[in-house]
Write a protein that holds these residues in place. Structure first.
Motif, PDB file in Angstrom:
ATOM      1  N   ILE A  40      -3.796   4.703  -1.603  1.00  0.00           N
ATOM      2  CA  ILE A  40      -4.802   5.260  -0.700  1.00  0.00           C
ATOM      3  C   ILE A  40      -4.617   6.768  -0.642  1.00  0.00           C
ATOM      4  O   ILE A  40      -3.562   7.252  -0.216  1.00  0.00           O
ATOM      5  CB  ILE A  40      -4.666   4.678   0.720  1.00  0.00           C
ATOM      6  CG1 ILE A  40      -4.784   3.157   0.689  1.00  0.00           C
ATOM      7  CG2 ILE A  40      -5.725   5.281   1.643  1.00  0.00           C
ATOM      8  CD1 ILE A  40      -4.468   2.503   2.035  1.00  0.00           C
TER       9      ILE A  40
ATOM     10  N   LYS B  73       0.834  -1.195   0.000  1.00  0.00           N
ATOM     11  CA  LYS B  73       0.000   0.000   0.000  1.00  0.00           C
ATOM     12  C   LYS B  73       0.876   1.254   0.000  1.00  0.00           C
ATOM     13  O   LYS B  73       1.927   1.290   0.648  1.00  0.00           O
ATOM     14  CB  LYS B  73      -0.908   0.027   1.234  1.00  0.00           C
ATOM     15  CG  LYS B  73      -1.916  -1.106   1.307  1.00  0.00           C
ATOM     16  CD  LYS B  73      -2.748  -1.003   2.578  1.00  0.00           C
ATOM     17  CE  LYS B  73      -3.738  -2.139   2.681  1.00  0.00           C
ATOM     18  NZ  LYS B  73      -4.543  -2.048   3.932  1.00  0.00           N
TER      19      LYS B  73
ATOM     20  N   GLU C 160      -2.791   1.376   8.244  1.00  0.00           N
ATOM     21  CA  GLU C 160      -2.863   0.697   6.946  1.00  0.00           C
ATOM     22  C   GLU C 160      -1.583  -0.069   6.624  1.00  0.00           C
ATOM     23  O   GLU C 160      -1.523  -0.772   5.624  1.00  0.00           O
ATOM     24  CB  GLU C 160      -3.136   1.720   5.836  1.00  0.00           C
ATOM     25  CG  GLU C 160      -4.487   2.416   5.936  1.00  0.00           C
ATOM     26  CD  GLU C 160      -5.648   1.487   5.637  1.00  0.00           C
ATOM     27  OE1 GLU C 160      -5.420   0.432   4.990  1.00  0.00           O
ATOM     28  OE2 GLU C 160      -6.787   1.805   6.027  1.00  0.00           O
TER      29      GLU C 160
END
Length: 282
Positions: free
Chosen positions: A33, A3, A108
């Motif tokens: 993100i 991510k 995250e």
């Protein structure tokens, strides 16, 4: 899945930085993100008057509308740049900007934070330059800071890694390799020699022997009386796309006396700066 976190103040400068984030996400096979953080006005005292409660509700709604209107712009950039199939998640969070960015990055478990270094939106006065400087110094992952005037041709061909022959830089080099490999980018290990001592220059050979193998690597010692000037000159003459530095946390008194070189470069360099925090190494 890997991510990448992209904090945005919804400014034009942030939209330019978004292109870097898209390219990195694709080449690193990572989910992207986006995060917009907004701050509510602070109110001291007891409970909120009815009218103030309505104001807060309206404030949240305005922020949501601004954020919602900005998502199509980001999606258009994504499509225009040829990343329509890339997985992108959009988050809107209230809170203090730096703290919220760092919290989301930890929650995250992102591999990297990519963000612009200038720009503000409305009365919130969230200047991405100062925010990026604080994030890169305190994040638990590498941070790529993109100056507003950085020119990106869609390729990352040359990366300069500023080294001082520290053991932590050996591990940091491995992280740089992981980023460079999908781009087949050349890594320039560069040391700025302020002492002009011949014995000191031999340390580059010793440092080279500690590094893991990566074929596309060069090693350079340059003389200068100023680290920032020496690095800037080298980057300009070698068409470097990204500068990499290991960032060290500093306590309050040290910060008063002198900013870290990485933070200083993030404010004054027109080239993307990749910060690798020393506390995640070793």
């Amino acid at each position: 899945m890997k991510k990448i976190l992209f904090p945005t103040d919804l400014s034009v400068a942030a939209e330019r930085a978004f292109i870097y984030a898209l390219h990195l996400a694709k080449n690193m096979e990572a989910e992207l993100i986006t995060l917009h953080v907004y701050q509510k006005p602070e109110v001291r005292g007891g409970g909120l008057p009815h009218t103030l409660s309505e104001f807060y509700e309206s404030y949240d709604l305005d922020e949501f509308e601004n954020f919602k209107d900005s998502i199509p712009i980001l999606r258009n950039i994504q499509q225009r740049e040829g990343f329509g199939a890339l997985s992108v998640q959009h988050l809107l969070k209230p809170g203090r900007t730096v703290e919220t960015v760092l919290k989301v990055a930890d929650e995250e478990q992102v591999e990297m934070i990519v963000m612009g270094t200038t720009g503000a939106r409305g009365l919130k006065e969230i200047f991405m330059g100062s925010v990026a400087g604080e994030v890169l110094e305190n994040a638990n992952c590498p941070v790529l800071a993109i100056p507003e005037k950085a020119a990106f041709d869609g390729e990352i061909d040359d990366i300069a890694f500023a080294v001082n022959y520290q053991d932590e830089e050996v591990e940091a080099f491995q992280k740089v390799v992981e980023i460079c490999r999908p781009f087949n980018a050349k890594i320039h290990c560069v040391n700025v020699d302020l002492s002009h001592a011949e014995d000191y220059r031999h340390e580059m050979d010793q440092f080279k022997g500690k590094l893991p193998a990566y074929d596309n690597t060069t090693f350079e010692v340059i003389e200068s009386t100023d680290i920032r000037e020496g690095l800037t000159r080298y980057m300009e003459t070698h068409s470097v796309d990204v500068l990499v530095m290991v960032t060290h946390k500093r306590n309050f008194f040290q910060e008063l006396l002198r900013y870290s070189h990485a933070k200083e470069m993030s404010y004054h360099c027109n080239m993307p700066l990749l910060s690798i925090p020393s506390h995640i190494l070793g």
